[in-house]
Design a protein around this motif. Structure first.
Motif, PDB file in Angstrom:
ATOM      1  N   CYS A 172       0.837  -1.203   0.000  1.00 54.59           N
ATOM      2  CA  CYS A 172       0.000   0.000   0.000  1.00 54.59           C
ATOM      3  C   CYS A 172       0.873   1.255   0.000  1.00 54.59           C
ATOM      4  O   CYS A 172       1.931   1.290   0.628  1.00 54.59           O
ATOM      5  N   LEU A 173       0.386   2.283  -0.684  1.00 53.16           N
ATOM      6  CA  LEU A 173       1.084   3.558  -0.705  1.00 53.16           C
ATOM      7  C   LEU A 173       1.030   4.190   0.680  1.00 53.16           C
ATOM      8  O   LEU A 173      -0.008   4.210   1.329  1.00 53.16           O
ATOM      9  N   CYS A 174       2.189   4.689   1.138  1.00 52.24           N
ATOM     10  CA  CYS A 174       2.273   5.329   2.447  1.00 52.24           C
ATOM     11  C   CYS A 174       2.725   6.773   2.297  1.00 52.24           C
ATOM     12  O   CYS A 174       3.497   7.109   1.396  1.00 52.24           O
ATOM     13  N   LEU A 175       2.250   7.606   3.197  1.00 55.52           N
ATOM     14  CA  LEU A 175       2.629   9.013   3.249  1.00 55.52           C
ATOM     15  C   LEU A 175       3.225   9.292   4.619  1.00 55.52           C
ATOM     16  O   LEU A 175       2.608   9.015   5.642  1.00 55.52           O
ATOM     17  N   MET A 176       4.462   9.825   4.627  1.00 56.03           N
ATOM     18  CA  MET A 176       5.121  10.167   5.874  1.00 56.03           C
ATOM     19  C   MET A 176       5.115  11.684   6.043  1.00 56.03           C
ATOM     20  O   MET A 176       5.618  12.398   5.181  1.00 56.03           O
ATOM     21  N   CYS A 177       4.543  12.152   7.143  1.00 55.16           N
ATOM     22  CA  CYS A 177       4.464  13.581   7.436  1.00 55.16           C
ATOM     23  C   CYS A 177       5.398  13.892   8.600  1.00 55.16           C
ATOM     24  O   CYS A 177       5.148  13.468   9.738  1.00 55.16           O
ATOM     25  N   ASN A 178       6.462  14.633   8.299  1.00 60.71           N
ATOM     26  CA  ASN A 178       7.484  14.950   9.288  1.00 60.71           C
ATOM     27  C   ASN A 178       7.232  16.346   9.853  1.00 60.71           C
ATOM     28  O   ASN A 178       7.261  17.337   9.121  1.00 60.71           O
ATOM     29  N   TYR A 179       6.998  16.411  11.163  1.00 63.84           N
ATOM     30  CA  TYR A 179       6.684  17.668  11.821  1.00 63.84           C
ATOM     31  C   TYR A 179       7.922  18.211  12.541  1.00 63.84           C
ATOM     32  O   TYR A 179       8.237  17.809  13.663  1.00 63.84           O
ATOM     33  N   ASP A 180       8.638  19.088  11.827  1.00 65.21           N
ATOM     34  CA  ASP A 180       9.780  19.800  12.397  1.00 65.21           C
ATOM     35  C   ASP A 180      10.828  18.844  12.972  1.00 65.21           C
ATOM     36  O   ASP A 180      11.500  19.154  13.959  1.00 65.21           O
ATOM     37  N   GLN A 181      10.941  17.643  12.382  1.00 64.96           N
ATOM     38  CA  GLN A 181      11.907  16.620  12.800  1.00 64.96           C
ATOM     39  C   GLN A 181      11.705  16.187  14.256  1.00 64.96           C
ATOM     40  O   GLN A 181      12.627  15.669  14.883  1.00 64.96           O
ATOM     41  N   LYS A 182      10.484  16.373  14.764  1.00 70.16           N
ATOM     42  CA  LYS A 182      10.185  15.937  16.124  1.00 70.16           C
ATOM     43  C   LYS A 182       9.456  14.590  16.134  1.00 70.16           C
ATOM     44  O   LYS A 182       9.709  13.742  16.985  1.00 70.16           O
ATOM     45  N   TYR A 183       8.564  14.403  15.167  1.00 71.47           N
ATOM     46  CA  TYR A 183       7.871  13.122  15.043  1.00 71.47           C
ATOM     47  C   TYR A 183       7.353  12.994  13.620  1.00 71.47           C
ATOM     48  O   TYR A 183       7.238  13.985  12.882  1.00 71.47           O
ATOM     49  N   VAL A 184       7.040  11.762  13.234  1.00 69.63           N
ATOM     50  CA  VAL A 184       6.555  11.467  11.882  1.00 69.63           C
ATOM     51  C   VAL A 184       5.263  10.669  11.983  1.00 69.63           C
ATOM     52  O   VAL A 184       5.216   9.627  12.650  1.00 69.63           O
ATOM     53  N   ASP A 185       4.211  11.174  11.344  1.00 69.23           N
ATOM     54  CA  ASP A 185       2.964  10.417  11.197  1.00 69.23           C
ATOM     55  C   ASP A 185       3.034   9.602   9.910  1.00 69.23           C
ATOM     56  O   ASP A 185       3.437  10.124   8.866  1.00 69.23           O
TER      57      ASP A 185
END
Length: 413
Positions: A271-284
């Motif tokens: 499945c296609l995944c999307l990684m959302c990186n928030y200011d290098q603090k955490y990734v959804d």
């Protein structure tokens, strides 16, 4: 001697890794013909994709490629391939046991690290458009077109009209697709106006984003936002069957959210995944569980920045563990860690005798591209290797004897 029925042999062979099957072709003519048959190669691939057995990690060091079995991390094997030259060879994707190799835009190949079979792509020149002065970025993708049963390579080249204009617009482009079935390149001439506009404005893809991500019979790239010019990210896809571009829509929860999110894409469980990186603090990590259906996006887990790393610039999931309670993650293109889905804890995957810094690609063990050589040649090469080994041993013994006699004569003198 009792003869084992071939249906039992077939069932046993389906459970073995491709490297073993390459050797077992020399057992007999029936075994040779079975392992080389298209039906067996297809059945073997289907089984490894269903069971996740015999998975390998392809490690890319500064100048070399290595493989290691995910179930046995004690043995790292150097990957010898004919593309090697003075500098590093890029790997631009993995699909059904094959990897794409590139030394330059005109020196490309499809390679199976399990069988050592390679198919060099015929050179296709990069045609500089009128008014363009230099070649800009080159993006690649390797995928399997399940509709047409064909392996394809996509090469996208963007050009600059002015080599000093890093913030300019209107970047011409060229898109070509290689078909393994046809063994030829085809230029993609018709592109939707909306996609053309994106190509004109988006030209800067970060490292690894230039390699297409395969899911849903399409290759995908992230077009990152350009501060001051474009305030949002875009996922563009190339349909391998129709050979057309389109746009993949983000989850509604983040579509109109924080514009400073750093986004990247990957694939997990097909499945296609999307990684959302928030200011290098955490990734959804979001997963599109039904391909190209916007409502099927689901946030599956969040990874906090590990204490052991200074920066958390890049992260992508590779594979679930056999028990599906952990996910193997690649972090910063330098290390692999297991992420426990229940405890949310990270543990480093330690690989013996591997480079200190590497990036990784997941590769299945398959016989795709076939195996090189017929049965007589296999036996001939084995006999030749045995003969060379005997001669080398004789030469070594002869050298030891000569050294001993030479020392003896010196003592007498």
């Amino acid at each position: 001697m009792t003869t084992v029925p071939m249906d039992i042999v077939n069932d046993l062979f389906l459970r073995l890794p491709a490297k073993s099957l390459v050797r077992f072709r020399a057992l007999s003519k029936p075994c040779y013909h079975l392992i080389n048959s298209p039906d067996f190669i297809s059945s073997h691939l289907h089984r490894v994709l269903q069971t996740n057995d015999h998975l390998m990690i392809l490690l890319r060091g500064a100048l070399h490629l290595y493989t290691v079995d995910l179930d046995s991390l004690d043995t790292v094997s150097d990957v010898e391939h004919p593309m090697k030259h003075g500098g590093p060879t890029e790997v631009f994707g993995s699909c059904n046991g094959l990897i794409g190799l590139s030394n330059s835009p005109t020196d490309l190949a499809i390679f199976n690290p399990s069988t050592r079979q390679i198919h060099r792509l015929p050179p296709s020149p990069v045609d500089l458009p009128e008014g363009s002065s230099t070649r800009g970025y080159v993006f690649y993708g390797l995928g399997y077109d399940s509709v047409n049963d064909d392996y394809k390579v996509v090469r996208m080249v963007q050009f600059k009209r002015d080599p000093d204009d890093e913030l300019g617009c209107s970047f011409p482009y060229e898109v070509k697709v290689f078909s393994f079935k046809m063994n030829s390149w085809k230029r993609i001439e018709s592109v939707l106006p909306s996609i053309q506009l994106l190509f004109f404005f988006y030209y800067h893809l970060l490292y690894r984003r230039g390699y297409g991500v395969l899911a849903g019979n399409s290759l995908h790239w992230v077009l990152p936002r350009r501060p001051g010019l474009i305030a949002f990210n875009i996922i563009v896809r190339f349909d391998l069957a129709l050979e057309v571009f389109d746009i993949v829509r983000f989850p509604e929860a983040i579509a109109n959210g924080d514009v400073d999110i750093q986004m990247d894409i990957g694939v997990l469980d097909g499945c296609l995944c999307l990684m959302c990186n928030y200011d290098q603090k955490y990734v959804d990590v979001w997963m599109m569980k039904e391909y190209n259906v916007r409502g099927s996006w689901s946030k599956v887990f969040t990874v906090q920045k590990p204490k052991s790393v200074k920066m958390f610039a890049f992260m992508r999931p590779l594979v679930y563990s056999k028990a599906r309670d952990k996910v193997l993650l690649e972090i910063n293109n330098t290390k692999l860690v297991w992420f426990d889905l229940e405890s949310r804890k990270l543990s480093t995957l330690r690989i013996k005798d591997c480079p200190s810094s590497y990036s990784a690609e997941l590769v299945v063990s398959s016989l795709v591209l076939g195996c090189k050589g017929d049965l007589d040649n296999i036996k001939h090469r084995k006999e030749q290797r045995d003969k060379e080994a005997r001669e080398a041993k004789m030469m070594q013994n002869s050298k030891k004897r000569d050294d001993f006699l030479s020392k003896g004569f010196k003592l007498v003198l």
